[in-house]
Design a protein around this motif. Structure first.
Motif, PDB file in Angstrom:
ATOM      1  N   ASP A  23       0.759  -0.978   0.040  1.00 40.55           N
ATOM      2  CA  ASP A  23       0.044   0.115  -0.040  1.00 40.55           C
ATOM      3  C   ASP A  23       0.932   1.183  -0.033  1.00 40.55           C
ATOM      4  O   ASP A  23       1.708   1.398   0.895  1.00 40.55           O
ATOM      5  CB  ASP A  23      -0.770   0.014   1.336  1.00 40.55           C
ATOM      6  N   ALA A  24       0.622   2.217  -0.951  1.00 41.28           N
ATOM      7  CA  ALA A  24       1.716   3.569  -1.131  1.00 41.28           C
ATOM      8  C   ALA A  24       1.429   4.096   0.099  1.00 41.28           C
ATOM      9  O   ALA A  24       2.615   4.660   0.489  1.00 41.28           O
ATOM     10  CB  ALA A  24       1.078   4.101  -2.315  1.00 41.28           C
ATOM     11  N   ALA A  83       2.028   4.898  15.075  1.00 45.51           N
ATOM     12  CA  ALA A  83       0.680   4.880  15.993  1.00 45.51           C
ATOM     13  C   ALA A  83       0.075   6.048  15.246  1.00 45.51           C
ATOM     14  O   ALA A  83      -1.298   6.105  15.075  1.00 45.51           O
ATOM     15  CB  ALA A  83       1.042   4.725  17.228  1.00 45.51           C
ATOM     16  N   LYS A  84       0.567   7.266  15.589  1.00 50.20           N
ATOM     17  CA  LYS A  84      -0.295   8.406  15.109  1.00 50.20           C
ATOM     18  C   LYS A  84      -0.352   8.540  13.918  1.00 50.20           C
ATOM     19  O   LYS A  84      -1.485   9.040  13.324  1.00 50.20           O
ATOM     20  CB  LYS A  84       0.743   9.686  15.785  1.00 50.20           C
ATOM     21  N   ILE A  85       0.577   8.131  13.004  1.00 49.56           N
ATOM     22  CA  ILE A  85       0.185   8.307  11.371  1.00 49.56           C
ATOM     23  C   ILE A  85      -0.877   7.297  11.229  1.00 49.56           C
ATOM     24  O   ILE A  85      -1.723   7.685  10.333  1.00 49.56           O
ATOM     25  CB  ILE A  85       1.533   8.019  10.834  1.00 49.56           C
ATOM     26  N   LYS A  86      -1.116   6.048  11.732  1.00 47.95           N
ATOM     27  CA  LYS A  86      -2.022   5.107  11.380  1.00 47.95           C
ATOM     28  C   LYS A  86      -3.375   5.492  11.845  1.00 47.95           C
ATOM     29  O   LYS A  86      -4.330   5.536  11.393  1.00 47.95           O
ATOM     30  CB  LYS A  86      -1.514   3.764  11.924  1.00 47.95           C
ATOM     31  N   PHE A 146      -3.157   8.134   7.880  1.00 49.22           N
ATOM     32  CA  PHE A 146      -3.760   7.125   7.058  1.00 49.22           C
ATOM     33  C   PHE A 146      -4.462   6.100   7.821  1.00 49.22           C
ATOM     34  O   PHE A 146      -3.886   5.178   8.109  1.00 49.22           O
ATOM     35  CB  PHE A 146      -2.406   6.462   6.359  1.00 49.22           C
ATOM     36  N   PRO A 147      -5.771   6.307   8.248  1.00 45.30           N
ATOM     37  CA  PRO A 147      -6.455   5.361   8.998  1.00 45.30           C
ATOM     38  C   PRO A 147      -6.601   3.992   8.264  1.00 45.30           C
ATOM     39  O   PRO A 147      -6.976   4.153   6.993  1.00 45.30           O
ATOM     40  CB  PRO A 147      -7.850   6.085   9.330  1.00 45.30           C
ATOM     41  N   GLY A 148      -6.484   3.004   8.693  1.00 45.74           N
ATOM     42  CA  GLY A 148      -6.772   1.839   8.162  1.00 45.74           C
ATOM     43  C   GLY A 148      -5.545   1.205   7.389  1.00 45.74           C
ATOM     44  O   GLY A 148      -5.765   0.264   6.696  1.00 45.74           O
ATOM     45  N   THR A 149      -4.571   1.658   7.496  1.00 47.05           N
ATOM     46  CA  THR A 149      -3.277   1.190   7.051  1.00 47.05           C
ATOM     47  C   THR A 149      -2.507   0.556   8.306  1.00 47.05           C
ATOM     48  O   THR A 149      -2.618   0.553   9.089  1.00 47.05           O
ATOM     49  CB  THR A 149      -2.318   2.191   6.613  1.00 47.05           C
ATOM     50  N   TYR A 162       4.598   6.271   2.043  1.00 43.11           N
ATOM     51  CA  TYR A 162       4.363   7.628   2.669  1.00 43.11           C
ATOM     52  C   TYR A 162       4.458   7.763   4.001  1.00 43.11           C
ATOM     53  O   TYR A 162       5.159   8.660   4.679  1.00 43.11           O
ATOM     54  CB  TYR A 162       3.215   8.365   2.027  1.00 43.11           C
ATOM     55  N   GLY A 163       3.721   7.013   4.687  1.00 45.78           N
ATOM     56  CA  GLY A 163       3.759   6.836   6.243  1.00 45.78           C
ATOM     57  C   GLY A 163       5.141   6.718   6.782  1.00 45.78           C
ATOM     58  O   GLY A 163       5.560   7.181   7.688  1.00 45.78           O
ATOM     59  N   ASP A 164       5.927   5.832   6.255  1.00 49.01           N
ATOM     60  CA  ASP A 164       7.467   5.458   6.611  1.00 49.01           C
ATOM     61  C   ASP A 164       8.309   7.008   6.364  1.00 49.01           C
ATOM     62  O   ASP A 164       8.987   7.156   7.310  1.00 49.01           O
ATOM     63  CB  ASP A 164       8.081   4.373   5.949  1.00 49.01           C
TER      64      ASP A 164
END
Length: 67
Positions: free
Chosen positions: A29-30, A47-50, A54-57, A34-36
């Motif tokens: 998943d792109a 955790a904050k990014i998730k 990007f909820p659901g990643t 991007y989150g990394d």
């Protein structure tokens, strides 16, 4: 010089492994990529990014290109 690498779960070229029996399947998943980048660039927790960006990643990817 650091060597290049491919990060993926390789599905293969068998017809049954291909999307619609013709195209390579998406394996990452792109938003995880991007989150990394956001995590390492701005020091924001995975955790904050998730939760907010990007909820659901999964956000389990670690490209380790900064290290």
């Amino acid at each position: 010089m650091k060597s290049s690498k491919v990060i993926t779960d390789w599905p293969g070229f068998n017809k049954n492994d291909l999307f619609e029996q013709r195209d390579l399947r998406q394996t990452i998943d792109a938003r995880d990529v991007y989150g990394d980048v956001i995590h390492h660039t701005f020091d924001i927790s995975k955790a904050k990014i998730k939760q907010t960006v990007f909820p659901g990643t999964e956000q389990k990817l670690n490209l380790d290109i900064w290290g």
